[in-house]
Scaffold this motif. Sequence first.
Motif, PDB file in Angstrom:
ATOM      1  N   PRO A 158     -15.098  -7.367  49.375  1.00  0.00           N
ATOM      2  CA  PRO A 158     -16.367  -6.826  48.866  1.00  0.00           C
ATOM      3  C   PRO A 158     -16.234  -6.192  47.483  1.00  0.00           C
ATOM      4  CG  PRO A 158     -15.830  -5.877  51.013  1.00  0.00           C
ATOM      5  CD  PRO A 158     -14.698  -6.747  50.609  1.00  0.00           C
ATOM      6  N   ASN A 159     -15.020  -5.839  47.075  1.00  0.00           N
ATOM      7  CA  ASN A 159     -14.819  -5.240  45.758  1.00  0.00           C
ATOM      8  C   ASN A 159     -14.644  -6.285  44.661  1.00  0.00           C
ATOM      9  OD1 ASN A 159     -14.863  -2.592  46.826  1.00  0.00           O
ATOM     10  ND2 ASN A 159     -12.791  -2.911  47.568  1.00  0.00           N
TER      11      ASN A 159
ATOM     12  N   ASN B  52     -27.509 -10.908  40.143  1.00  0.00           N
ATOM     13  CA  ASN B  52     -26.508 -11.081  41.190  1.00  0.00           C
ATOM     14  C   ASN B  52     -26.591  -9.913  42.171  1.00  0.00           C
ATOM     15  OD1 ASN B  52     -24.273 -11.492  42.756  1.00  0.00           O
ATOM     16  ND2 ASN B  52     -22.874 -11.827  41.054  1.00  0.00           N
ATOM     17  N   LEU B  53     -26.810 -10.190  43.438  1.00  0.00           N
ATOM     18  CA  LEU B  53     -26.913  -9.155  44.468  1.00  0.00           C
ATOM     19  C   LEU B  53     -25.705  -9.166  45.408  1.00  0.00           C
ATOM     20  CD1 LEU B  53     -30.693  -9.566  45.350  1.00  0.00           C
ATOM     21  CD2 LEU B  53     -29.638  -7.935  43.780  1.00  0.00           C
ATOM     22  N   ASN B  54     -24.644  -9.868  45.027  1.00  0.00           N
ATOM     23  CA  ASN B  54     -23.432  -9.893  45.850  1.00  0.00           C
ATOM     24  C   ASN B  54     -22.775  -8.526  45.860  1.00  0.00           C
ATOM     25  OD1 ASN B  54     -23.847 -12.589  46.229  1.00  0.00           O
ATOM     26  ND2 ASN B  54     -22.288 -13.262  44.778  1.00  0.00           N
ATOM     27  N   GLY B  55     -22.041  -8.236  46.916  1.00  0.00           N
ATOM     28  CA  GLY B  55     -21.311  -6.984  47.013  1.00  0.00           C
ATOM     29  C   GLY B  55     -21.944  -6.036  48.015  1.00  0.00           C
ATOM     30  N   LEU B  56     -21.370  -4.849  48.101  1.00  0.00           N
ATOM     31  CA  LEU B  56     -21.872  -3.843  49.037  1.00  0.00           C
ATOM     32  C   LEU B  56     -23.063  -3.117  48.433  1.00  0.00           C
ATOM     33  CD1 LEU B  56     -18.514  -2.297  50.286  1.00  0.00           C
ATOM     34  CD2 LEU B  56     -19.958  -3.987  51.412  1.00  0.00           C
ATOM     35  N   TRP B  57     -24.001  -2.780  49.268  1.00  0.00           N
ATOM     36  CA  TRP B  57     -25.195  -2.065  48.849  1.00  0.00           C
ATOM     37  C   TRP B  57     -25.180  -0.681  49.477  1.00  0.00           C
ATOM     38  CZ3 TRP B  57     -30.433  -4.714  48.079  1.00  0.00           C
ATOM     39  CH2 TRP B  57     -30.274  -5.920  47.424  1.00  0.00           C
ATOM     40  N   GLN B  58     -25.741   0.279  48.767  1.00  0.00           N
ATOM     41  CA  GLN B  58     -25.977   1.609  49.319  1.00  0.00           C
ATOM     42  C   GLN B  58     -27.475   1.854  49.228  1.00  0.00           C
ATOM     43  OE1 GLN B  58     -23.614   4.543  47.377  1.00  0.00           O
ATOM     44  NE2 GLN B  58     -21.702   3.657  48.064  1.00  0.00           N
ATOM     45  N   TYR B  59     -28.067   2.188  50.337  1.00  0.00           N
ATOM     46  CA  TYR B  59     -29.503   2.411  50.338  1.00  0.00           C
ATOM     47  C   TYR B  59     -29.822   3.539  51.312  1.00  0.00           C
ATOM     48  CZ  TYR B  59     -29.708   0.007  54.804  1.00  0.00           C
ATOM     49  OH  TYR B  59     -29.522  -0.351  56.108  1.00  0.00           O
TER      50      TYR B  59
END
Length: 70
Positions: free
Chosen positions: A38-39, A57-64
């Motif tokens: 994920p990094n 690009n929306l790849n990777g981990l999200w914080q919401y």
Amino acid sequence: MKKLFLVCLLAICGIAVYAQWKPVGDKLKTPWADQIDPNNVLPEYPRPQMERSEWVNLNGLWQYAITPKG
């Protein structure tokens, strides 16, 4: 006729209760799943011949967080 209908209904209900969904664990895991980091996500557009100018690009981990309106 009513007894047959009742027996069929009970059988269907019994099957529905018995056949509840359960996770299968790693049975569906592909050989490439262990290579995911994920990094270090893929930065490129998935289909370069169809790239859009406004693509993000929306790849990777999200914080919401779910917050109150306003």
